[in-house]
Design an enzyme around this catalytic site. Structure first.
Site, PDB file in Angstrom:
ATOM      1  N   ARG A  33       0.863  -1.191   0.000  1.00  0.00           N
ATOM      2  CA  ARG A  33       0.000   0.000   0.000  1.00  0.00           C
ATOM      3  C   ARG A  33       0.891   1.229   0.000  1.00  0.00           C
ATOM      4  O   ARG A  33       1.566   1.503   1.001  1.00  0.00           O
ATOM      5  CB  ARG A  33      -0.893  -0.039   1.245  1.00  0.00           C
ATOM      6  CG  ARG A  33      -2.066   0.921   1.205  1.00  0.00           C
ATOM      7  CD  ARG A  33      -2.717   1.026   2.575  1.00  0.00           C
ATOM      8  NE  ARG A  33      -1.892   1.814   3.469  1.00  0.00           N
ATOM      9  CZ  ARG A  33      -1.785   1.622   4.788  1.00  0.00           C
ATOM     10  NH1 ARG A  33      -2.432   0.647   5.384  1.00  0.00           N
ATOM     11  NH2 ARG A  33      -1.015   2.394   5.518  1.00  0.00           N
TER      12      ARG A  33
ATOM     13  N   HIS B 177      -3.454   4.518   4.919  1.00  0.00           N
ATOM     14  CA  HIS B 177      -4.675   3.695   4.841  1.00  0.00           C
ATOM     15  C   HIS B 177      -5.827   4.463   4.199  1.00  0.00           C
ATOM     16  O   HIS B 177      -6.539   3.955   3.348  1.00  0.00           O
ATOM     17  CB  HIS B 177      -5.077   3.228   6.246  1.00  0.00           C
ATOM     18  CG  HIS B 177      -6.397   2.535   6.290  1.00  0.00           C
ATOM     19  ND1 HIS B 177      -6.567   1.247   5.826  1.00  0.00           N
ATOM     20  CD2 HIS B 177      -7.627   2.955   6.711  1.00  0.00           C
ATOM     21  CE1 HIS B 177      -7.854   0.901   5.974  1.00  0.00           C
ATOM     22  NE2 HIS B 177      -8.497   1.915   6.497  1.00  0.00           N
TER      23      HIS B 177
ATOM     24  N   TYR C  44       3.639   4.719  12.018  1.00  0.00           N
ATOM     25  CA  TYR C  44       3.880   3.277  12.144  1.00  0.00           C
ATOM     26  C   TYR C  44       4.763   2.655  11.055  1.00  0.00           C
ATOM     27  O   TYR C  44       5.002   1.465  11.080  1.00  0.00           O
ATOM     28  CB  TYR C  44       2.548   2.508  12.221  1.00  0.00           C
ATOM     29  CG  TYR C  44       1.605   2.759  11.049  1.00  0.00           C
ATOM     30  CD1 TYR C  44       1.748   2.058   9.851  1.00  0.00           C
ATOM     31  CD2 TYR C  44       0.578   3.698  11.147  1.00  0.00           C
ATOM     32  CE1 TYR C  44       0.878   2.283   8.790  1.00  0.00           C
ATOM     33  CE2 TYR C  44      -0.286   3.935  10.088  1.00  0.00           C
ATOM     34  CZ  TYR C  44      -0.137   3.224   8.911  1.00  0.00           C
ATOM     35  OH  TYR C  44      -0.972   3.454   7.863  1.00  0.00           O
TER      36      TYR C  44
HETATM   37  C1  LIG Z   1     -15.374  -5.809  11.010  1.00  0.00           C
HETATM   38  C2  LIG Z   1     -14.525  -4.581  10.928  1.00  0.00           C
HETATM   39  N1  LIG Z   1     -13.537  -4.382  11.800  1.00  0.00           N
HETATM   40  C3  LIG Z   1     -12.752  -3.276  11.703  1.00  0.00           C
HETATM   41  C4  LIG Z   1     -12.988  -2.350  10.733  1.00  0.00           C
HETATM   42  C5  LIG Z   1     -12.098  -1.113  10.621  1.00  0.00           C
HETATM   43  N2  LIG Z   1     -11.221  -1.313   9.465  1.00  0.00           N
HETATM   44  C6  LIG Z   1     -11.499  -0.776   8.250  1.00  0.00           C
HETATM   45  S1  LIG Z   1     -10.355  -1.163   7.115  1.00  0.00           S
HETATM   46  C7  LIG Z   1      -9.450  -2.062   8.229  1.00  0.00           C
HETATM   47  C8  LIG Z   1      -8.165  -2.723   7.832  1.00  0.00           C
HETATM   48  C9  LIG Z   1      -8.354  -3.824   6.885  1.00  0.00           C
HETATM   49  O1  LIG Z   1      -7.090  -4.286   6.491  1.00  0.00           O
HETATM   50  P1  LIG Z   1      -6.928  -5.246   5.267  1.00  0.00           P
HETATM   51  O2  LIG Z   1      -7.980  -6.283   5.294  1.00  0.00           O
HETATM   52  O3  LIG Z   1      -5.520  -5.710   5.215  1.00  0.00           O
HETATM   53  O4  LIG Z   1      -7.269  -4.308   4.029  1.00  0.00           O
HETATM   54  P2  LIG Z   1      -6.447  -3.029   3.497  1.00  0.00           P
HETATM   55  O5  LIG Z   1      -7.156  -1.833   4.038  1.00  0.00           O
HETATM   56  O6  LIG Z   1      -5.062  -3.143   3.971  1.00  0.00           O
HETATM   57  O7  LIG Z   1      -6.542  -3.100   2.018  1.00  0.00           O
HETATM   58  C10 LIG Z   1     -10.045  -2.038   9.476  1.00  0.00           C
HETATM   59  C11 LIG Z   1      -9.514  -2.704  10.666  1.00  0.00           C
HETATM   60  C12 LIG Z   1     -14.062  -2.572   9.843  1.00  0.00           C
HETATM   61  N3  LIG Z   1     -14.354  -1.734   8.847  1.00  0.00           N
HETATM   62  N4  LIG Z   1     -14.811  -3.701   9.949  1.00  0.00           N
END
Ligand SMILES: Cc1ncc(C[n+]2csc(CCOP(=O)(O)OP(=O)(O)O)c2C)c(N)n1
Ligand SMILES: [Mg+2]
Length: 331
Positions: A249, A253, A262
């Site tokens: 990425r 985020h 981080y």
């Molecule tokens: C069930 C749930 N828990 C927490 C969140 C908050 N949240 C949104 S995106 C994210 C990270 C997801 O990481 P990843 O699956 O690796 O996807 P990336 O954003 O890195 O593409 C989190 C924890 C959420 N939207 N839904």
């Protein structure tokens, strides 16, 4: 020096790889523009595809547009552009205008959806799209239809129960689902090593009785090849495939995140050397598919589309305030 045309070995024409490059660049430039608009206070929120375009576009080219179903996640701008969304659609969503085809500006950006593209709308809790994809595949199997369902999610999301329940059910019933994990090394601030104890996300497929494949997510041709194989397996009745595309990425985020807290700038700069757009442009030039003039022409076309889309969406009317109550309570 001429490079072997790996794309020909994968069954892609010169025109198809040029089109892939165009879509990757379009996704990147829409995304970059949205960050500028956000910083200028004009759009409330951005969630990026930057660094993930090769995987998204490579996968989309291996699917059948308008026939297969997509249950994507919020970063999949490259995927939905290939399936038919336009720069204008994306900008309308960013500006939360009622003409936004995803939700009329009522959902956050990145909640892609539209019946005409076979894209199922998603919700904010991550990974909820996975059981939905499995359900569509079950319906297709019961109705003897010949489509596959593609669902994507981050590596962090592969720890959610929804992933494991969906994968187990799809494995048991041999459903034509492609589970596509975009492993970008972070789940917000949590690095990969604090997310999984196993070697790779792809290994998780073993536990559910189907094939798991790990692929370089910075290489759209390799991604195309493995997704095409997964699609064919699904259509032959051999069940699902889990694909883990490994990438990075390149930006925070979201527009509300500060990644300096981080990860080091050195790490990010190192990853930029493998920027999939630069690597793919280099490949296309080395094997003689794209020259400087063509590269320039694609860049100009993309720039013009992004400019027009921004202007259109910015000037589009907002919804009438009283429409906020529509679709909330029974009429
Ligand atoms: C069930 C749930 N828990 C927490 C969140 C908050 N949240 C949104 S995106 C994210 C990270 C997801 O990481 P990843 O699956 O690796 O996807 P990336 O954003 O890195 O593409 C989190 C924890 C959420 N939207 N839904
Ligand atoms: Mg991630």
């Amino acid at each position: 020096m001429t490079t072997t045309k790996r794309h020909e070995e994968a069954g892609l024409t010169d025109q198809q790889v040029l089109d892939m490059y165009y879509y990757m660049l379009l996704a990147r430039k829409i995304d970059e523009r949205q960050w500028l608009l956000n910083r200028a206070g004009k759009v409330p929120f951005v969630i990026s595809c930057q660094g993930q375009e090769a995987a998204q576009v490579g996968a989309a080219f291996a699917l059948q547009k308008g026939h297969d179903y997509l249950c994507p996640y919020y970063r999949d701008l490259g995927l939905v552009l290939v399936f038919g969304q336009t720069a204008r659609d994306c900008m309308l969503s960013a500006f939360a205008k009622p003409e936004d085809p995803n939700s009329g500006g009522r959902q956050m950006p990145g909640h892609f959806g539209g019946r005409k593209w076979n894209i199922l709308t998603g919700s904010s809790p991550v990974t909820t799209q996975v059981p939905h994809a499995v359900g569509i595949a079950l319906a297709g199997k019961m109705q003897k239809k010949d489509f596959v369902v593609y669902t994507s999610f981050g590596e962090g999301s592969s720890n959610q129960g929804d992933f494991h329940e969906g994968a187990n059910f799809a494995g048991v019933h041999k459903l034509p689902v492609i589970f596509f994990c975009e492993n970008n090394k972070y789940a917000i601030s949590v690095p990969l090593k604090k997310q999984l104890a196993c070697e790779s996300v792809a290994d998780r497929a073993i536990g559910y009785g189907f094939k798991g494949v790990r692929v370089d997510g910075n290489d759209p041709i390799e991604v195309y090849r493995v997704v095409k194989e997964a699609r064919e397996r699904g259509l032959r009745g051999e069940g699902p495939t889990l694909i883990e595309a490994v990438m990075y990425r390149l930006v925070p985020h979201s527009s509300d995140d500060d990644d300096r807290t981080y990860r080091t700038r050195e790490e990010v700069e190192e990853a930029k050397k493998k920027d999939p757009i630069l690597l793919f442009a280099q490949y296309l030039k080395e094997c003689g598919v794209m020259d400087e003039a063509q590269e320039q022409a694609i860049a100009e076309r993309v720039q013009q589309e992004v400019d027009e889309a921004t202007e259109y969406a910015e000037n589009a009317p907002y919804a009438a305030p009283e429409s906020a109550l529509l679709h909330v309570y029974g009429e």
